[in-house]
Motif scaffolding. Structure first.
Motif, PDB file in Angstrom:
ATOM      1  N   VAL A  77      85.134  65.722 -28.147  1.00  0.00           N
ATOM      2  CA  VAL A  77      86.374  65.306 -27.342  1.00  0.00           C
ATOM      3  C   VAL A  77      87.473  64.675 -27.939  1.00  0.00           C
ATOM      4  O   VAL A  77      87.262  63.824 -28.871  1.00  0.00           O
ATOM      5  CB  VAL A  77      86.098  64.437 -25.838  1.00  0.00           C
ATOM      6  N   VAL A  78      88.670  65.374 -28.138  1.00  0.00           N
ATOM      7  CA  VAL A  78      89.876  64.515 -28.649  1.00  0.00           C
ATOM      8  C   VAL A  78      90.952  64.244 -27.499  1.00  0.00           C
ATOM      9  O   VAL A  78      91.152  64.980 -26.732  1.00  0.00           O
ATOM     10  CB  VAL A  78      90.527  65.438 -29.842  1.00  0.00           C
ATOM     11  N   ASP A  79      91.437  63.092 -27.675  1.00  0.00           N
ATOM     12  CA  ASP A  79      92.435  62.528 -26.424  1.00  0.00           C
ATOM     13  C   ASP A  79      93.558  61.620 -27.212  1.00  0.00           C
ATOM     14  O   ASP A  79      93.219  60.686 -27.397  1.00  0.00           O
ATOM     15  CB  ASP A  79      91.558  61.819 -25.537  1.00  0.00           C
ATOM     16  N   MET A  80      94.917  62.339 -27.284  1.00  0.00           N
ATOM     17  CA  MET A  80      95.850  61.746 -27.895  1.00  0.00           C
ATOM     18  C   MET A  80      96.707  60.899 -26.907  1.00  0.00           C
ATOM     19  O   MET A  80      97.783  60.407 -27.476  1.00  0.00           O
ATOM     20  CB  MET A  80      96.635  62.647 -28.759  1.00  0.00           C
ATOM     21  N   GLY A  81      96.095  60.765 -25.766  1.00  0.00           N
ATOM     22  CA  GLY A  81      97.037  59.750 -24.883  1.00  0.00           C
ATOM     23  C   GLY A  81      97.797  60.619 -23.939  1.00  0.00           C
ATOM     24  O   GLY A  81      98.705  59.874 -23.145  1.00  0.00           O
ATOM     25  N   LEU A  82      97.865  61.974 -24.064  1.00  0.00           N
ATOM     26  CA  LEU A  82      99.001  62.808 -23.235  1.00  0.00           C
ATOM     27  C   LEU A  82      98.346  62.957 -21.901  1.00  0.00           C
ATOM     28  O   LEU A  82      97.003  62.949 -21.780  1.00  0.00           O
ATOM     29  CB  LEU A  82      99.006  64.151 -23.931  1.00  0.00           C
ATOM     30  N   SER A  83      99.136  62.958 -20.840  1.00  0.00           N
ATOM     31  CA  SER A  83      98.563  62.765 -19.639  1.00  0.00           C
ATOM     32  C   SER A  83      99.641  63.746 -18.702  1.00  0.00           C
ATOM     33  O   SER A  83      99.330  63.904 -17.549  1.00  0.00           O
ATOM     34  CB  SER A  83      98.743  61.399 -19.045  1.00  0.00           C
ATOM     35  N   LEU A  89      69.513  53.934 -33.079  1.00  0.00           N
ATOM     36  CA  LEU A  89      70.414  55.018 -33.945  1.00  0.00           C
ATOM     37  C   LEU A  89      71.560  54.321 -33.356  1.00  0.00           C
ATOM     38  O   LEU A  89      71.915  53.140 -32.729  1.00  0.00           O
ATOM     39  CB  LEU A  89      70.244  56.192 -33.149  1.00  0.00           C
ATOM     40  N   LYS A  90      72.675  54.926 -34.127  1.00  0.00           N
ATOM     41  CA  LYS A  90      74.119  54.718 -33.928  1.00  0.00           C
ATOM     42  C   LYS A  90      74.790  55.901 -33.047  1.00  0.00           C
ATOM     43  O   LYS A  90      74.117  56.948 -33.477  1.00  0.00           O
ATOM     44  CB  LYS A  90      74.994  54.471 -35.021  1.00  0.00           C
ATOM     45  N   LYS A  91      75.685  55.801 -32.334  1.00  0.00           N
ATOM     46  CA  LYS A  91      76.211  57.155 -31.941  1.00  0.00           C
ATOM     47  C   LYS A  91      76.737  58.097 -32.918  1.00  0.00           C
ATOM     48  O   LYS A  91      76.593  59.561 -32.801  1.00  0.00           O
ATOM     49  CB  LYS A  91      77.376  57.004 -31.221  1.00  0.00           C
ATOM     50  N   GLU A  92      77.055  57.698 -34.103  1.00  0.00           N
ATOM     51  CA  GLU A  92      77.261  58.616 -35.217  1.00  0.00           C
ATOM     52  C   GLU A  92      76.162  59.656 -35.648  1.00  0.00           C
ATOM     53  O   GLU A  92      76.358  60.799 -36.184  1.00  0.00           O
ATOM     54  CB  GLU A  92      77.673  58.106 -36.392  1.00  0.00           C
ATOM     55  N   ASP A  93      74.991  59.173 -35.314  1.00  0.00           N
ATOM     56  CA  ASP A  93      73.692  59.838 -35.781  1.00  0.00           C
ATOM     57  C   ASP A  93      73.305  60.968 -34.682  1.00  0.00           C
ATOM     58  O   ASP A  93      72.504  61.935 -34.896  1.00  0.00           O
ATOM     59  CB  ASP A  93      72.520  58.993 -35.689  1.00  0.00           C
ATOM     60  N   ILE A  94      73.803  60.918 -33.470  1.00  0.00           N
ATOM     61  CA  ILE A  94      73.896  61.954 -32.100  1.00  0.00           C
ATOM     62  C   ILE A  94      74.576  63.321 -32.666  1.00  0.00           C
ATOM     63  O   ILE A  94      75.854  63.064 -32.966  1.00  0.00           O
ATOM     64  CB  ILE A  94      74.064  61.460 -30.989  1.00  0.00           C
ATOM     65  N   HIS A  95      73.814  64.391 -32.764  1.00  0.00           N
ATOM     66  CA  HIS A  95      74.481  65.702 -33.124  1.00  0.00           C
ATOM     67  C   HIS A  95      75.306  66.173 -31.967  1.00  0.00           C
ATOM     68  O   HIS A  95      76.316  66.709 -32.221  1.00  0.00           O
ATOM     69  CB  HIS A  95      73.440  66.785 -33.740  1.00  0.00           C
ATOM     70  N   PHE A  96      74.677  66.231 -30.888  1.00  0.00           N
ATOM     71  CA  PHE A  96      75.274  66.911 -29.630  1.00  0.00           C
ATOM     72  C   PHE A  96      74.719  65.816 -28.391  1.00  0.00           C
ATOM     73  O   PHE A  96      73.628  65.473 -28.190  1.00  0.00           O
ATOM     74  CB  PHE A  96      74.865  68.294 -29.473  1.00  0.00           C
ATOM     75  N   LEU A  97      75.821  65.768 -27.578  1.00  0.00           N
ATOM     76  CA  LEU A  97      75.589  65.165 -26.205  1.00  0.00           C
ATOM     77  C   LEU A  97      75.673  66.325 -25.214  1.00  0.00           C
ATOM     78  O   LEU A  97      76.520  67.271 -25.072  1.00  0.00           O
ATOM     79  CB  LEU A  97      76.712  64.183 -25.568  1.00  0.00           C
ATOM     80  N   SER A 118      82.981  62.501 -15.107  1.00  0.00           N
ATOM     81  CA  SER A 118      81.954  61.267 -15.685  1.00  0.00           C
ATOM     82  C   SER A 118      81.572  61.765 -17.059  1.00  0.00           C
ATOM     83  O   SER A 118      81.565  61.004 -17.927  1.00  0.00           O
ATOM     84  CB  SER A 118      80.885  61.112 -14.703  1.00  0.00           C
ATOM     85  N   SER A 119      80.874  63.076 -17.135  1.00  0.00           N
ATOM     86  CA  SER A 119      80.290  63.551 -18.687  1.00  0.00           C
ATOM     87  C   SER A 119      81.489  63.478 -19.554  1.00  0.00           C
ATOM     88  O   SER A 119      81.316  63.129 -20.618  1.00  0.00           O
ATOM     89  CB  SER A 119      79.871  64.634 -18.316  1.00  0.00           C
ATOM     90  N   SER A 120      82.748  64.146 -19.118  1.00  0.00           N
ATOM     91  CA  SER A 120      83.799  64.256 -20.030  1.00  0.00           C
ATOM     92  C   SER A 120      84.400  63.236 -20.808  1.00  0.00           C
ATOM     93  O   SER A 120      84.704  62.990 -21.774  1.00  0.00           O
ATOM     94  CB  SER A 120      84.822  65.441 -19.631  1.00  0.00           C
ATOM     95  N   PHE A 121      84.571  62.215 -19.781  1.00  0.00           N
ATOM     96  CA  PHE A 121      84.948  60.849 -20.085  1.00  0.00           C
ATOM     97  C   PHE A 121      84.001  60.128 -21.030  1.00  0.00           C
ATOM     98  O   PHE A 121      84.498  59.399 -21.867  1.00  0.00           O
ATOM     99  CB  PHE A 121      85.748  60.344 -18.859  1.00  0.00           C
ATOM    100  N   THR A 122      83.010  60.343 -20.468  1.00  0.00           N
ATOM    101  CA  THR A 122      81.819  59.510 -21.453  1.00  0.00           C
ATOM    102  C   THR A 122      81.599  60.299 -22.935  1.00  0.00           C
ATOM    103  O   THR A 122      81.538  59.440 -23.657  1.00  0.00           O
ATOM    104  CB  THR A 122      80.380  59.697 -20.814  1.00  0.00           C
ATOM    105  N   ALA A 123      81.875  61.509 -23.084  1.00  0.00           N
ATOM    106  CA  ALA A 123      81.758  62.204 -24.356  1.00  0.00           C
ATOM    107  C   ALA A 123      83.133  61.908 -25.254  1.00  0.00           C
ATOM    108  O   ALA A 123      83.176  61.669 -26.338  1.00  0.00           O
ATOM    109  CB  ALA A 123      81.935  63.696 -24.097  1.00  0.00           C
ATOM    110  N   ARG A 124      84.324  61.297 -24.387  1.00  0.00           N
ATOM    111  CA  ARG A 124      85.310  60.932 -24.896  1.00  0.00           C
ATOM    112  C   ARG A 124      85.042  59.579 -25.873  1.00  0.00           C
ATOM    113  O   ARG A 124      85.310  59.071 -26.738  1.00  0.00           O
ATOM    114  CB  ARG A 124      86.569  60.932 -24.105  1.00  0.00           C
ATOM    115  N   THR A 125      84.340  58.660 -24.932  1.00  0.00           N
ATOM    116  CA  THR A 125      84.075  57.483 -25.274  1.00  0.00           C
ATOM    117  C   THR A 125      83.066  57.401 -26.604  1.00  0.00           C
ATOM    118  O   THR A 125      83.130  56.706 -27.680  1.00  0.00           O
ATOM    119  CB  THR A 125      83.239  56.562 -24.146  1.00  0.00           C
ATOM    120  N   LEU A 126      82.035  58.385 -26.512  1.00  0.00           N
ATOM    121  CA  LEU A 126      80.907  58.342 -27.522  1.00  0.00           C
ATOM    122  C   LEU A 126      81.561  58.983 -28.893  1.00  0.00           C
ATOM    123  O   LEU A 126      81.045  58.785 -29.953  1.00  0.00           O
ATOM    124  CB  LEU A 126      79.934  59.086 -27.142  1.00  0.00           C
ATOM    125  N   GLY A 127      82.414  60.102 -28.602  1.00  0.00           N
ATOM    126  CA  GLY A 127      83.162  60.833 -29.699  1.00  0.00           C
ATOM    127  C   GLY A 127      82.252  61.669 -30.435  1.00  0.00           C
ATOM    128  O   GLY A 127      82.488  62.044 -31.749  1.00  0.00           O
TER     129      GLY A 127
END
Lengths: 333, 333
Positions: A189-195, B71-79, B90-99
């Motif tokens: 997920v990439v989010d550059m802050g656009l809304s 682990l660190k979140k960088e170790d996770i290949h796929f969510l 809920s899932s997509s914004f969590t995916a944004r947080t985890l990156g």
């Protein structure tokens, strides 16, 4: 898999043995009309709601792809499908009609390539013999759900895009005739802050670029490996931004090799503002027009990067920015 | 794969190296409270909307599972994550947080096992080293979206269920300590024509039974292979129907071995009507309570069949019946 790697290389080279594109009356007037298997002249597709019309498009696409593969629905091991409707009802009700084991997915307009990537992985890992990947959208079910009833006649800025009324499906098998699916890259997920939901192309462009970069890095290939690199639905605004970003990042793709399904589907029609969008955009253009071009020998290798804006009307109302994603799949003859 | 087969046998035996369960204030009063890693006393989880509160639960679950796996979140290949919110925000914004690279899924309340099945397949097929499967629900974001604002005080019949406020997550790896994920069975959509959203258990029971039957047929095992067989969120009504249907179909599972996460999570609390439900129900009970019981040596082999009702408020308003699905995953010490 090494840390940071986000691509799958399909060693057994699963084959896209058939694909289908189904469209509506507006798509029938576009420059790619000849590449659709079914074109409905009725935007309602004979149904009493736009949601049911969209489901019918998706059922048509699935049934057409299965028939073109000379299979029966009982031969399909798994259906992987997604769409834009709340709770992806188009996909789930289509799964009810088909009666095959079903994995519902959601990647907004990136769903077509998310499904194809997983469908190919299931075949490549010998966990399925035949898989069906599908996606759909309907202009009026999307307008109703995401924006305003069209009867209000709300105005839109030139950066807005036009949701495709259409569905696409593809059957993947371990052997047969058709393009090989050679690899896939799953996006972050990439989010550059656009809304601004009326400028999705700009929001999604950085996600497309991130996935393209990851693809070339993971697969250790250069852009000239492909004859065509097409994003899903960036439209005019997003395509320009993606081109600039790629150049900035040192990935120069010649303009005749870099395009966007949202630019191809309606040509220069001004009615669509910045271009086409929706799950049905990359699905119909890829599974119709572009796969046909591969079969005619015009394209040998192509990379499709379907782009998705993972917002909801609720997240927009709550002043959230738009999280975006892009999934890439490579096709080779 | 043979025709009609809908199960995956994971030959490399991927390991569930860590899991987490996060709940809200009501879950904190339930009989399984000790099995939660995090219990929030504030139903808002410090956020200004129920949707953001649900996202926070899911982020907590993912971060806790990653931390417990050292682990660190960088170790996770796929969510792989899904939830009940429109466009699975809920899932997509969590995916944004985890990156981390992200595959959005939707199987309504079956999402937890759909995600775990795919997460295990990615590891088994060597397309990932570490995967994270997650799912969430929030009682008040679900009430708001699917039913009425709770301020209306709308009455419910005794067949209704109580959406769990909670999220669960699991890290799957090719090696490590924890239960093995040995197989998964992907469900077909089953729709017996029921259309009452206040009696989901009855609607989903036939889907659960279909997947259980397919699992035993595909894997060629008998019910006594497992120490515990638990459905996701059938509740009292659905559990009774499923028991009867299984007996009719010649699959007799002793009552002490056959249970339902929706019955376990709140015990005899009358406030929850027929029992718990929601993506967070099977996710928290499986990844908290049941995995803990496996680690204590109380259960050696268990089969979790997460059940999902794939309706939307729109499909219900349009007089559609409820398409249901169930996905099963087997855990072995």
């Amino acid at each position: 898999m090494i840390k940071g790697h986000q691509s799958w290389l399909f060693k057994s080279k699963p084959v896209l043995i058939s694909s289908s594109a189904v469209g509506g009356p507006f798509e029938a007037k576009g420059p790619l009309a000849d590449d659709f298997d079914v074109l409905h002249q009725d935007i309602w597709v004979g149904q009493d709601s736009f949601e049911k019309a969209e489901k019918k498009l998706l059922e048509d696409a699935c049934e057409t792809a299965i028939r073109k593969a000379k299979l029966k629905k009982e031969d399909i091991h798994f259906l992987l499908s997604g769409d834009l409707m709340n709770q992806i009802i188009s996909s789930s009700f289509t799964a009810r009609t088909l009666g095959v084991p079903y994995l519902g997915i959601f990647g907004a307009c990136s769903s077509a390539m998310e499904g194809l990537a997983l469908a190919s992985l299931l075949v490549d890992s010998q966990n399925a013999e035949y898989t069906l990947a599908a996606a759909s959208s309907h202009n009026l079910s999307a307008e109703k759900q995401y924006r305003y009833p069209t009867e209000y006649g709300a105005q839109k800025p030139p950066t807005a895009q036009w949701t495709v009324t259409g569905a696409g499906a593809a059957v993947v098998s371990k052997a047969g005739d058709g393009p090989y699916i050679t690899s896939a890259t799953i996006g972050r997920v990439v989010d550059m802050g656009l809304s601004d939901p009326f400028n999705m192309g700009a929001a999604m462009a950085p996600a497309a670029v991130a996935t393209i970069e990851a693809h070339f890095k993971d697969l250790a290939v250069e852009p000239d490996y492909y004859d065509l690199i097409a994003t899903g639905d960036l439209g005019k605004v997003g395509h320009r931004i993606a081109t600039d970003l790629l150049t900035e990042h040192g990935l120069k793709i010649p303009s005749d090799k870099f395009t966007d399904c949202g630019l191809l589907i309606y040509g220069d029609n001004k009615q669509v503002f910045a271009g086409g969008s929706g799950c049905g955009c990359s699905a119909t253009v890829t599974y119709g027009h572009l796969v046909n071009r591969m079969k005619k020998g015009e394209i040998n290798r192509m990379l499709i990067i379907a782009t998705g804006a993972l917002l909801s009307p609720m997240s927009y109302q709550q002043k959230e920015s738009i999280p975006c994603i892009a999934h890439a799949v490579s096709f080779e003859m």
